[in-house]
Write an enzyme that holds these catalytic residues in place. Structure first.
Site, mmCIF file in Angstrom:
data_model
loop_
_atom_site.group_PDB
_atom_site.id
_atom_site.type_symbol
_atom_site.label_atom_id
_atom_site.label_comp_id
_atom_site.label_asym_id
_atom_site.label_seq_id
_atom_site.Cartn_x
_atom_site.Cartn_y
_atom_site.Cartn_z
ATOM 1 N N CYS A 112 0.748 -1.157 0.005
ATOM 2 C CA CYS A 112 0.019 -0.076 0.081
ATOM 3 C C CYS A 112 0.818 1.295 -0.025
ATOM 4 O O CYS A 112 0.306 2.551 -0.116
ATOM 5 C CB CYS A 112 -0.816 0.067 1.130
ATOM 6 N N HIS A 252 -3.144 6.101 4.541
ATOM 7 C CA HIS A 252 -3.484 5.124 3.850
ATOM 8 C C HIS A 252 -4.685 4.443 4.363
ATOM 9 O O HIS A 252 -4.686 4.285 5.984
ATOM 10 C CB HIS A 252 -2.407 4.068 3.701
ATOM 11 N N ASN A 282 -9.536 -1.401 2.311
ATOM 12 C CA ASN A 282 -8.138 -1.418 1.925
ATOM 13 C C ASN A 282 -7.958 -1.486 0.462
ATOM 14 O O ASN A 282 -8.300 -2.762 0.099
ATOM 15 C CB ASN A 282 -7.330 -2.249 2.861
#
Ligand code: UT7
Length: 325
Positions: A112, A252, A282
């Site tokens: 990520c 994030h 996510n």
């Protein structure tokens, strides 16, 4: 000087709610909401691939910047779920968008953190030689995960986010980007099968190893909070600013509890921290550019605002960027 001159994003239409998951695996809306803050996520249609998601986000960023594919001099795609194993997704994207024969690169495997690392690489490239670079974070994680593994499957979603970076001034000047990696923690979040250590064999596929995400959730959680808050402090130090100067932190979007803990550690107020994890889960390397695009579209970012991006990812990587709108 380096600036972002256009923003884009895309989420597929198909909505997958916690309720939907509870019909597939032994989970509940209550468990997912209380542990992660996620209520729903988007999954790509069967006929969509990583390239389709990336192309839409890229076209939106081009339109936002008032540019065409011809104006782009380089492409960087951050993804852990590429179009094919080789070559890079960015090559396919170059052709799909109708760009010239410009160089393209994928940043793969950075989890990520890939998109913010991409900003760092692009900024350095532009410093070396003025040019316009399309930087994308894109994931189609729903096709990679083991849908039967409730511990990981419910966490993720598919999306793409894009920015166009240019030399000179623009909508947001990139004041600083910092990145770091602790390779000793490379094994806390891995997908091992398919590389040379664990080649992709019929036996491995039969066991479902190609979709087995090994994650030490608690350790990832701890490291994420420590690193994402630490790198925000470092990037602010570098530009001589304090948290009070920051209009918005765009972290994030892995888990609401991680986001809240980062905000608390930094001493940020609730409206200083952007959240959309409830709607998308996510989305890996797409998470930060998607959130940045949405925050912009929602009018949450005004001219003069200092915005800080912060991310962590498998590796274990972390990165932050300070943007002056
Ligand atoms: O880019 C990827 C980044 N990864 C992350 O951001 C993950 C970071 N970590 C986390 O967000 C949390 O560790 C999780 C949300 C993944 C898990 O939360 P936790 O509070 O650490 O739960 P746990 O793993 O300790 O599991 C607690 C219980 C276990 O049952 P037992 O052993 O206590 O009976 C799990 O089996 O919850 C169970 N469990 C579930 N129950 C219902 C695990 N997943 C689920 C589920 N539904 N989906």
């Amino acid at each position: 000087m380096t600036a972002i001159v256009g923003f884009g994003g895309y989420v597929p239409e198909r909505v997958m709610t916690n309720e939907d998951w509870s019909k597939l695996v032994d989970t509940t809306d209550e468990w997912i909401t209380s542990r992660t803050g996620i209520k729903e996520r988007r999954f790509a249609a069967d006929d969509e691939s990583t390239l389709d998601l990336a192309a839409i986000a890229a076209e939106r960023a081009l339109k936002d910047a008032g540019l065409t594919a011809d104006d782009i001099d380089e492409i960087i795609v951050a993804t852990d779920t590429p179009e094919v194993y080789t070559p890079d997704t960015a090559s396919f994207l170059q052709y799909r968008l109708g760009c010239r024969n410009i160089p393209t690169y994928d940043l793969g495997g950075s989890g990520c953190a890939g998109f913010v690392q991409g900003l760092d690489v692009a900024r350095a490239r532009i410093h070396f030689e003025p040019k316009r670079i399309l930087v994308i974070g894109v994931e189609l994680i729903s096709r990679l995960i083991n849908w039967e593994d409730r511990a990981t499957s419910v966490l993720f979603g598919d999306a793409a986010g894009a920015v166009i970076m240019d030399s000179g001034s623009g909508r947001a000047e990139v004041l600083a980007v910092l990145a770091g990696t602790d390779g000793s923690k490379a094994d806390i979040l891995t997908l091992q099968t398919g590389g040379t250590r664990h080649p992709f064999t019929a036996e491995a596929a039969a066991r479902g190893d190609h979709q087995r995400l090994d994650m030490n959730g608690r350790e990832v959680f701890r490291e994420a909070v420590r690193r994402m808050s630490g790198v925000v402090e470092d990037v602010l130090d570098q530009i001589g600013k304090r948290l009070e100067d920051v209009a918005l932190i765009v972290p994030h979007q892995a888990n609401l509890r991680i986001i809240d803990a980062v905000g608390k550690k930094l001493g940020a107020s609730e409206n200083q921290v952007y959240v959309n994890v409830d709607r998308y889960g996510n989305t890996g390397s797409a998470s930060v550019p998607l959130a940045l695009w949405e925050a912009n579209e929602e009018g949450l970012i005004k001219e003069g605002d200092l915005v800080v991006l912060t991310a962590f990812g498998a590796g274990f990587h972390w990165a932050a960027a300070a943007l002056q709108f």
